[in-house]
Every structure is written in C-alpha cells, then in structure tokens.
Scaffold this motif. Structure first.
Motif, PDB file in Angstrom:
ATOM      1  N   HIS A 104      -5.011   0.354  -6.864  1.00 12.45           N
ATOM      2  CA  HIS A 104      -3.641  -0.199  -5.568  1.00 12.45           C
ATOM      3  C   HIS A 104      -3.356  -0.197  -4.609  1.00 12.45           C
TER       4      HIS A 104
ATOM      5  N   GLU B 204      -2.984  -4.359  -2.587  1.00 17.61           N
ATOM      6  CA  GLU B 204      -2.463  -4.418  -1.317  1.00 17.61           C
ATOM      7  C   GLU B 204      -3.174  -4.733  -0.504  1.00 17.61           C
TER       8      GLU B 204
ATOM      9  N   ARG C  59      -2.958  -8.906  -0.945  1.00 13.51           N
ATOM     10  CA  ARG C  59      -1.750  -8.824  -0.537  1.00 13.51           C
ATOM     11  C   ARG C  59      -1.810  -8.985   1.310  1.00 13.51           C
ATOM     12  N   ARG C  60      -1.827  -7.875   1.857  1.00  9.80           N
ATOM     13  CA  ARG C  60      -1.590  -7.433   2.600  1.00  9.80           C
ATOM     14  C   ARG C  60      -2.491  -8.373   3.896  1.00  9.80           C
TER      15      ARG C  60
ATOM     16  N   LEU D 164      -6.007   1.236   5.020  1.00 12.86           N
ATOM     17  CA  LEU D 164      -5.101   1.113   4.066  1.00 12.86           C
ATOM     18  C   LEU D 164      -4.431   3.284   3.830  1.00 12.86           C
TER      19      LEU D 164
ATOM     20  N   VAL E  14       1.015   1.461   2.696  1.00 13.25           N
ATOM     21  CA  VAL E  14       1.816   1.230   1.676  1.00 13.25           C
ATOM     22  C   VAL E  14       2.279   1.836   0.626  1.00 13.25           C
TER      23      VAL E  14
END
Length: 199
Positions: A30, A34, A37-38, A138, A182
């Motif tokens: 997960h 993220e 993408r981030r 994150l 996230v």
C-alpha cells in the motif's frame, strides 16, 4: 551493473524502501503504491535487509523473506532486492552512500513510514541520511503526531516540502523531506508474526 543488482539509469528517480520485511504484507504494498504516485518516482526498490540493528530478535532467513516479498509485491515498477546483503551493508547511511557510488546520476529518495520518522534519530549516522537524499514520509496509523513532533522533524522543519510539491521531491536538493497522509492500512509484520501467520 553486476548480476543480481537492480537496473537503473542516470536521471531515473528511485524510491528506496528499506526494512526487514519479516514478513512483507499488504501495508508495505500500500505505501509503495502511494509513494510511486505521490512522490513522482520512476521505480521503487524494496531493500530487504540482512537484519535491523535496533531489534534484538533477528528476522527470518533472508531467502525466505525475499520469496515472500516478491510474492506479495507484484508491480512492474517495483524491484525486490537483497543488495544490502550483497554489498555487506548494515546501516541505512552506508547503503545510501554505496548506492550513490554504484549508480551515478540516479536520483534516490529514501522512503519511510511516519513511525520511522518518529525514531530515525536513533539510527546510525542518521543526519547524513537526511543531508544526502530527499526523504518521503508516508503517514501510517497512530504515528502522525509523534512523527510531526519528532526530533528529526524539528531539526529539519525548514526543509519540509509542502504536500502539493511532493511529486517533485526526487529532483530537489537534500535536505528536503515531504510528509503525506495516505489512506490507512493497518497491516503489521509484528501482528502477523504474533498471529502465527509467519513460521
């Protein structure tokens, strides 16, 4: 590049997610997705470590953890590697220095959960990590406040990147760090081991 080492070319932005992965689980997957993408990453490398110097109990055998990690993390832009063991490295600061030597021109971003930011000041030569490569943090369950008030966050508060600019993190000059929230995934290696799901 030597056999068994991940592929990367100059100009590529590679996120580094280190840990024991004892065992790898959906929470790791997960935050990796993220992070891609981030933080605008081209790749993420899972650095499955020989062991964590801060933990008294040693992890499961490295080959077993590698097999599990590769089974759990199925993504064309993610590589699971034991490069730290291949290079005889034990500490994150050493790993970053070695990777920068082995991969000139590749832009590395160190990735960590908010729980690690809260205690990164306990790591060997920890300030050289933040001074050498950008760091992407994150948020994970229960660790946001501790991370934001941590020693590292206070010392490097002037180098925090606003969340909307986090996608450019890999192209920023260190020290630079970004903290992104996230969607939560509470999976835990500790809980899996305690539940007998990792023999």
């Amino acid at each position: 590049m030597r056999e068994g080492f991940p592929y990367a070319v100059p100009g590529m932005v590679v996120g580094l997610l280190g840990g024991s992965f004892d065992p790898a689980h959906g929470g790791h997957v997960h935050i990796t997705r993220e992070a891609l993408r981030r933080f605008g990453l081209d790749r993420v490398w899972w650095l499955v470590s020989p062991g964590n110097p801060l933990k008294a109990r040693g992890p499961a055998a490295l080959p077993k953890r590698m097999v599990r990690a590769r089974a759990v993390m199925q993504h064309p832009r993610v590589i699971v590697t034991d490069i730290e063991a291949r290079l005889g490295l034990r500490y994150t600061a050493q790993t970053i220095r070695a990777l920068r030597r082995h991969y000139p021109g590749v832009r590395f971003v160190w990735l960590m959960g908010a729980d690690n930011l809260a205690q990164v000041h306990r790591w060997e030569d920890w300030r050289s990590i933040l001074d050498t490569v950008p760091v992407g943090v994150l948020a994970r369950p229960g660790d946001r406040i501790a991370a934001r008030t941590s020693r590292a966050a206070k010392i490097y508060r002037q180098h925090k990147v606003p969340a909307p600019a986090a996608h450019r993190l890999g192209w920023m000059q260190a020290p630079a760090w970004a903290f992104v929230n996230v969607p939560m995934n509470a999976a835990s290696s500790t809980a899996i081991r305690a539940g007998g799901g990792w023999d």
